[in-house]
Write an enzyme that holds these catalytic residues in place. Structure first.
Site, PDB file in Angstrom:
ATOM      1  N   ASP A   8      -5.999 -18.047 -17.465  1.00 32.30           N
ATOM      2  CA  ASP A   8      -6.551 -19.406 -17.173  1.00 32.30           C
ATOM      3  C   ASP A   8      -8.131 -20.028 -18.357  1.00 32.30           C
ATOM      4  O   ASP A   8      -8.292 -18.897 -18.793  1.00 32.30           O
ATOM      5  CB  ASP A   8      -6.721 -19.562 -15.494  1.00 32.30           C
ATOM      6  CG  ASP A   8      -7.627 -18.922 -15.103  1.00 32.30           C
ATOM      7  OD1 ASP A   8      -8.277 -17.707 -15.581  1.00 32.30           O
ATOM      8  OD2 ASP A   8      -7.893 -19.058 -14.008  1.00 32.30           O
ATOM      9  N   CYS A  66      -7.066 -14.085 -15.644  1.00 38.62           N
ATOM     10  CA  CYS A  66      -7.773 -15.038 -14.982  1.00 38.62           C
ATOM     11  C   CYS A  66      -8.956 -14.755 -14.565  1.00 38.62           C
ATOM     12  O   CYS A  66      -9.655 -13.544 -14.868  1.00 38.62           O
ATOM     13  CB  CYS A  66      -6.960 -15.363 -13.796  1.00 38.62           C
ATOM     14  SG  CYS A  66      -6.333 -14.532 -12.265  1.00 38.62           S
ATOM     15  N   THR A  68     -10.031 -12.746 -11.511  1.00 40.14           N
ATOM     16  CA  THR A  68     -10.123 -11.660 -11.087  1.00 40.14           C
ATOM     17  C   THR A  68      -8.692 -10.531 -11.100  1.00 40.14           C
ATOM     18  O   THR A  68      -8.642  -9.549 -10.728  1.00 40.14           O
ATOM     19  CB  THR A  68      -9.261 -11.885  -9.301  1.00 40.14           C
ATOM     20  OG1 THR A  68      -8.349 -12.439  -9.131  1.00 40.14           O
ATOM     21  CG2 THR A  68     -10.733 -12.078  -8.751  1.00 40.14           C
ATOM     22  N   HIS A  99       4.339   5.609 -15.420  1.00 40.40           N
ATOM     23  CA  HIS A  99       4.622   5.310 -14.378  1.00 40.40           C
ATOM     24  C   HIS A  99       5.626   4.102 -13.957  1.00 40.40           C
ATOM     25  O   HIS A  99       6.958   4.464 -13.460  1.00 40.40           O
ATOM     26  CB  HIS A  99       3.740   5.697 -13.468  1.00 40.40           C
ATOM     27  CG  HIS A  99       3.281   6.731 -13.221  1.00 40.40           C
ATOM     28  ND1 HIS A  99       2.320   8.268 -12.388  1.00 40.40           N
ATOM     29  CD2 HIS A  99       3.129   8.106 -14.188  1.00 40.40           C
ATOM     30  CE1 HIS A  99       1.908   8.845 -12.338  1.00 40.40           C
ATOM     31  NE2 HIS A  99       2.944   9.083 -14.049  1.00 40.40           N
ATOM     32  N   HIS A 134       9.962   8.685 -12.408  1.00 35.76           N
ATOM     33  CA  HIS A 134       9.498   7.619 -13.194  1.00 35.76           C
ATOM     34  C   HIS A 134      11.058   6.749 -13.483  1.00 35.76           C
ATOM     35  O   HIS A 134      10.777   5.116 -13.010  1.00 35.76           O
ATOM     36  CB  HIS A 134       8.623   7.092 -13.835  1.00 35.76           C
ATOM     37  CG  HIS A 134       7.661   7.959 -13.817  1.00 35.76           C
ATOM     38  ND1 HIS A 134       6.933   8.225 -12.067  1.00 35.76           N
ATOM     39  CD2 HIS A 134       7.192   9.246 -14.442  1.00 35.76           C
ATOM     40  CE1 HIS A 134       5.972   9.297 -11.913  1.00 35.76           C
ATOM     41  NE2 HIS A 134       6.192  10.059 -13.562  1.00 35.76           N
TER      42      HIS A 134
HETATM   43  C1  RB5 Z   1     -10.269 -19.676 -10.608  1.00 39.29           C
HETATM   44  O1  RB5 Z   1     -11.813 -19.657 -10.655  1.00 39.29           O
HETATM   45  C2  RB5 Z   1     -10.376 -18.225 -10.037  1.00 39.29           C
HETATM   46  O2  RB5 Z   1      -9.282 -18.551  -8.879  1.00 39.29           O
HETATM   47  C3  RB5 Z   1      -8.167 -17.395 -10.539  1.00 39.29           C
HETATM   48  O3  RB5 Z   1      -9.360 -17.598 -12.568  1.00 39.29           O
HETATM   49  C4  RB5 Z   1      -8.191 -16.268 -10.013  1.00 39.29           C
HETATM   50  O4  RB5 Z   1      -9.475 -14.712  -9.697  1.00 39.29           O
HETATM   51  C5  RB5 Z   1      -7.044 -16.186  -8.896  1.00 39.29           C
HETATM   52  O5  RB5 Z   1      -7.362 -14.956  -9.355  1.00 39.29           O
END
Ligand code: RB5
Length: 150
Positions: A8, A66, A68, A99, A134
């Site tokens: 993203d 993304c 996180t 695994h 596994h």
């Molecule tokens: C974008 O701001 C953020 O929400 C996205 O990149 C991600 O971390 C969502 O899980």
């Protein structure tokens, strides 16, 4: 080997670093997702494009980024045949292959630095699945997919 890499907007800059790293090793890349870091791009759309590349066989494996890593990993794991691990260091990136026979590595651009991210990519692409006990567990995951995905 063909690797799909998607992000993203929050993962866009790290995606470019990952792509440059892969290309420097002669690895073919399919880029999906955001085309800039400046305008919002849904991690859902970015994840779907990547999951379709991997499940269709266009790509052998995927790297999903993304902010996180959480949202995009949730999305790609909705697809039958995807085994994605959200990893934060080289060890977990190695283990998702060894695994779990993972075929998608997810990471958070706001969580890991560039050096760790590239080390994770290298670990994920070089580590082999260990099989044996596994394999039984991965086969049990595949049975769950057969049960729940019609
Ligand atoms: C974008 O701001 C953020 O929400 C996205 O990149 C991600 O971390 C969502 O899980």
């Amino acid at each position: 080997m063909v690797i799909a890499v998607s992000s993203d907007h929050a993962g866009y800059d790290l995606k470019q670093k990952v792509i440059a790293h892969l290309k420097s090793k002669g690895i073919e890349v399919i880029e999906e997702g955001a085309t800039t870091g400046d305008s919002p791009f849904s991690y859902v759309e970015a994840g779907c494009a990547l999951a379709e590349d991997v499940t269709s066989g266009k790509a052998d494996k995927g790297i999903a980024i993304c902010g996180t890593g959480i949202g995009i990993s949730i999305v790609v794991n909705k697809y039958k045949g995807i085994r994605c691990g959200l990893c934060n260091n080289e060890y977990t990136a190695r283990m998702v292959r060894q695994h779990n026979n993972g075929n998608v590595l997810a990471m958070g651009a706001r969580v890991v630095g560039q050096a760790v991210a590239l080390a994770m990519v290298d670990a994920f692409l070089t580590e082999e699945f260990a099989g044996e006990r596994h394999a039984e567990r991965v086969n049990d995951i595949i049975k769950l997919e057969d049960k729940f995905y019609k």
